[in-house]
Design a protein around this motif. Structure first.
Motif, PDB file in Angstrom:
ATOM      1  N   ALA A 194      -1.788 -23.197 -18.607  1.00  0.00           N
ATOM      2  CA  ALA A 194      -1.970 -23.214 -17.219  1.00  0.00           C
ATOM      3  C   ALA A 194      -1.359 -22.138 -16.158  1.00  0.00           C
ATOM      4  N   HIS A 195      -0.267 -21.674 -16.404  1.00  0.00           N
ATOM      5  CA  HIS A 195       0.556 -21.478 -15.568  1.00  0.00           C
ATOM      6  C   HIS A 195       0.853 -19.512 -15.914  1.00  0.00           C
ATOM      7  N   GLY A 196       0.183 -18.878 -16.741  1.00  0.00           N
ATOM      8  CA  GLY A 196       0.063 -17.369 -16.535  1.00  0.00           C
ATOM      9  C   GLY A 196      -0.089 -16.746 -15.451  1.00  0.00           C
ATOM     10  N   HIS A 197       0.079 -15.446 -14.724  1.00  0.00           N
ATOM     11  CA  HIS A 197       0.113 -15.120 -13.590  1.00  0.00           C
ATOM     12  C   HIS A 197      -0.646 -13.222 -13.986  1.00  0.00           C
ATOM     13  N   TYR A 198      -0.909 -13.163 -13.134  1.00  0.00           N
ATOM     14  CA  TYR A 198      -1.234 -11.598 -13.175  1.00  0.00           C
ATOM     15  C   TYR A 198       0.026 -10.966 -12.355  1.00  0.00           C
ATOM     16  N   SER A 199       0.489  -9.278 -12.524  1.00  0.00           N
ATOM     17  CA  SER A 199       1.482  -8.960 -11.918  1.00  0.00           C
ATOM     18  C   SER A 199       1.074  -7.511 -12.146  1.00  0.00           C
ATOM     19  N   TYR A 200       1.670  -7.145 -10.445  1.00  0.00           N
ATOM     20  CA  TYR A 200       1.224  -5.626  -9.895  1.00  0.00           C
ATOM     21  C   TYR A 200       1.951  -4.588  -9.192  1.00  0.00           C
ATOM     22  N   LEU A 201       1.780  -4.049 -10.546  1.00  0.00           N
ATOM     23  CA  LEU A 201       3.115  -2.461 -10.178  1.00  0.00           C
ATOM     24  C   LEU A 201       3.077  -1.385  -9.249  1.00  0.00           C
ATOM     25  N   VAL A 202       3.041  -1.032  -8.273  1.00  0.00           N
ATOM     26  CA  VAL A 202       3.504  -0.623  -7.076  1.00  0.00           C
ATOM     27  C   VAL A 202       3.947   1.051  -7.481  1.00  0.00           C
ATOM     28  N   LEU A 203       3.089   2.701  -8.262  1.00  0.00           N
ATOM     29  CA  LEU A 203       4.636   3.246  -7.804  1.00  0.00           C
ATOM     30  C   LEU A 203       3.960   4.721  -7.175  1.00  0.00           C
ATOM     31  N   LEU A 204       4.516   5.182  -6.396  1.00  0.00           N
ATOM     32  CA  LEU A 204       4.107   6.525  -5.972  1.00  0.00           C
ATOM     33  C   LEU A 204       5.220   7.246  -6.432  1.00  0.00           C
ATOM     34  N   PRO A 205       4.453   8.857  -6.556  1.00  0.00           N
ATOM     35  CA  PRO A 205       5.810  10.005  -6.200  1.00  0.00           C
ATOM     36  C   PRO A 205       6.819   9.819  -5.728  1.00  0.00           C
ATOM     37  N   LEU A 206       7.311  10.238  -6.292  1.00  0.00           N
ATOM     38  CA  LEU A 206       8.960  10.299  -5.160  1.00  0.00           C
ATOM     39  C   LEU A 206       9.158  11.965  -4.583  1.00  0.00           C
ATOM     40  N   VAL A 207       9.632  11.975  -3.268  1.00  0.00           N
ATOM     41  CA  VAL A 207       9.014  13.290  -2.822  1.00  0.00           C
ATOM     42  C   VAL A 207       9.885  14.280  -3.027  1.00  0.00           C
ATOM     43  N   GLU A 208       9.831  16.000  -3.027  1.00  0.00           N
ATOM     44  CA  GLU A 208      11.164  16.530  -3.257  1.00  0.00           C
ATOM     45  C   GLU A 208      11.850  16.436  -2.037  1.00  0.00           C
ATOM     46  N   SER A 209      12.159  15.852  -0.780  1.00  0.00           N
ATOM     47  CA  SER A 209      13.444  15.823   0.044  1.00  0.00           C
ATOM     48  C   SER A 209      14.224  14.929  -0.414  1.00  0.00           C
ATOM     49  N   ARG A 210      13.967  13.743  -1.868  1.00  0.00           N
ATOM     50  CA  ARG A 210      14.062  12.736  -1.993  1.00  0.00           C
ATOM     51  C   ARG A 210      15.267  13.509  -3.701  1.00  0.00           C
ATOM     52  N   GLY A 211      15.139  14.296  -4.124  1.00  0.00           N
ATOM     53  CA  GLY A 211      15.572  15.144  -4.720  1.00  0.00           C
ATOM     54  C   GLY A 211      14.739  15.064  -6.115  1.00  0.00           C
ATOM     55  N   THR A 212      13.843  14.501  -6.163  1.00  0.00           N
ATOM     56  CA  THR A 212      13.315  13.779  -7.760  1.00  0.00           C
ATOM     57  C   THR A 212      12.066  14.656  -7.462  1.00  0.00           C
ATOM     58  N   ASP A 213      11.310  15.793  -7.196  1.00  0.00           N
ATOM     59  CA  ASP A 213      10.642  15.855  -7.402  1.00  0.00           C
ATOM     60  C   ASP A 213       9.209  15.743  -8.168  1.00  0.00           C
ATOM     61  N   GLY A 214       8.069  15.038  -8.301  1.00  0.00           N
ATOM     62  CA  GLY A 214       7.641  15.255  -9.734  1.00  0.00           C
ATOM     63  C   GLY A 214       7.440  13.834 -10.408  1.00  0.00           C
ATOM     64  N   GLU A 215       8.953  13.466  -9.623  1.00  0.00           N
ATOM     65  CA  GLU A 215       9.125  11.767 -10.662  1.00  0.00           C
ATOM     66  C   GLU A 215       8.003  11.050  -9.977  1.00  0.00           C
ATOM     67  N   MET A 216       7.965   9.341 -10.797  1.00  0.00           N
ATOM     68  CA  MET A 216       7.467   8.456  -9.776  1.00  0.00           C
ATOM     69  C   MET A 216       8.280   7.305  -9.438  1.00  0.00           C
ATOM     70  N   GLY A 217       8.282   7.059  -8.547  1.00  0.00           N
ATOM     71  CA  GLY A 217       8.787   5.676  -7.731  1.00  0.00           C
ATOM     72  C   GLY A 217       8.283   3.994  -8.508  1.00  0.00           C
ATOM     73  N   VAL A 218       9.217   3.062  -7.755  1.00  0.00           N
ATOM     74  CA  VAL A 218       8.284   1.785  -7.661  1.00  0.00           C
ATOM     75  C   VAL A 218       8.708   1.863  -6.116  1.00  0.00           C
ATOM     76  N   VAL A 219       7.476   1.087  -5.738  1.00  0.00           N
ATOM     77  CA  VAL A 219       6.945   0.556  -4.443  1.00  0.00           C
ATOM     78  C   VAL A 219       7.593  -0.580  -4.529  1.00  0.00           C
ATOM     79  N   ALA A 220       8.543  -1.135  -4.181  1.00  0.00           N
ATOM     80  CA  ALA A 220       9.424  -2.963  -3.865  1.00  0.00           C
ATOM     81  C   ALA A 220       8.580  -3.557  -3.138  1.00  0.00           C
ATOM     82  N   PHE A 221       8.865  -4.430  -2.951  1.00  0.00           N
ATOM     83  CA  PHE A 221       8.123  -5.924  -2.358  1.00  0.00           C
ATOM     84  C   PHE A 221       9.479  -6.664  -1.650  1.00  0.00           C
ATOM     85  N   ASP A 222       9.135  -6.764  -0.588  1.00  0.00           N
ATOM     86  CA  ASP A 222      11.066  -7.356   0.699  1.00  0.00           C
ATOM     87  C   ASP A 222       9.536  -8.302   1.554  1.00  0.00           C
ATOM     88  N   ASP A 223      10.190  -9.385   1.124  1.00  0.00           N
ATOM     89  CA  ASP A 223       9.541 -10.908   1.249  1.00  0.00           C
ATOM     90  C   ASP A 223      10.517 -11.314   2.427  1.00  0.00           C
TER      91      ASP A 223
END
Length: 210
Positions: A61-90
């Motif tokens: 009974a201790h399985g769990h759902y995990s959520y991964l969020v991806l957003l395109p990295l914008v050109e100003s960050r030098g990696t246009d077209g790449e996907m970035g992981v959205v982090a979670f900060d508690d």
């Protein structure tokens, strides 16, 4: 329009003197199903997100759902077209790449998570809303337990060395006086969010069948 006041915590664990009220209103749930989800206009700059929901089982009974969020990295960050992981900060632990919640046995959901659009103090935001049950005073798993309601806001910190471009950062954490047996019902009772279609918990505002 329904507005709910929660405590905004500075550094997550704040004294009563430091706490201020955070008003959340106009909550519109973003539907997320198992697998890949495409969510348009997810970020403030109109980028489209990919949200992945997956089950991590462990044979009990201790399985769990995990959520991964991806957003395109914008050109100003030098990696246009790449996907970035959205982090979670508690505000306490190091940044996490995913968010996880445990449904336990379905009847007693220990953790629930919703993606939504809302207004925080009147300002539009994309948010993650969590409910996490604590331990009951009796120590009995099926007994009424306290719940922590947390709100994370999608932010784009200033870029630079050691920064993450997109982060869901905690902006509110509150423990209401009411006790619950199901985290989904806690979100319904406290924030008036709709119950999942497959809700299997107890009836009544506590989800304990009373």
């Amino acid at each position: 329009m329904r507005t709910v006041l929660l405590f905004l915590l500075f550094g997550v664990f704040a004294s009563a003197a430091q706490a201020a009220e955070l008003a959340i209103s106009e909550i519109a749930i973003i539907p997320i199903h198992g697998g890949f989800n495409t969510v348009e206009h997810f970020a403030a700059d109109d980028r489209t997100a990919t949200v992945i929901r997956a089950w991590r089982g462990n044979g009990n009974a201790h399985g769990h759902y995990s959520y991964l969020v991806l957003l395109p990295l914008v050109e100003s960050r030098g990696t246009d077209g790449e996907m970035g992981v959205v982090a979670f900060d508690d505000g306490v632990s190091p940044l996490k790449d995913t968010a996880s919640v445990s449904p336990f046995d379905g009847e007693r959901v220990l953790g629930a998570l919703r993606f939504a659009r809302a207004k925080l103090d009147g300002v539009a935001a994309t948010v993650v809303i969590r409910a996490d049950l604590g331990e009951s005073d009796s120590g009995i798993l099926a007994d009424h337990a306290p719940v922590d309601i947390s709100i994370y806001r999608l932010e784009q910190p200033d870029t630079g060395a050691g920064t993450t471009p997109d982060v869901f950062r905690i902006v509110s954490k509150a423990r209401p006086t009411a006790r619950f047996c199901n985290a989904d019902m806690a979100l319904t009772t406290i924030l008036h969010l709709p119950l999942p279609a497959d809700y299997a918990g107890g009836a009544g505002p506590s989800g304990c069948g009373d």
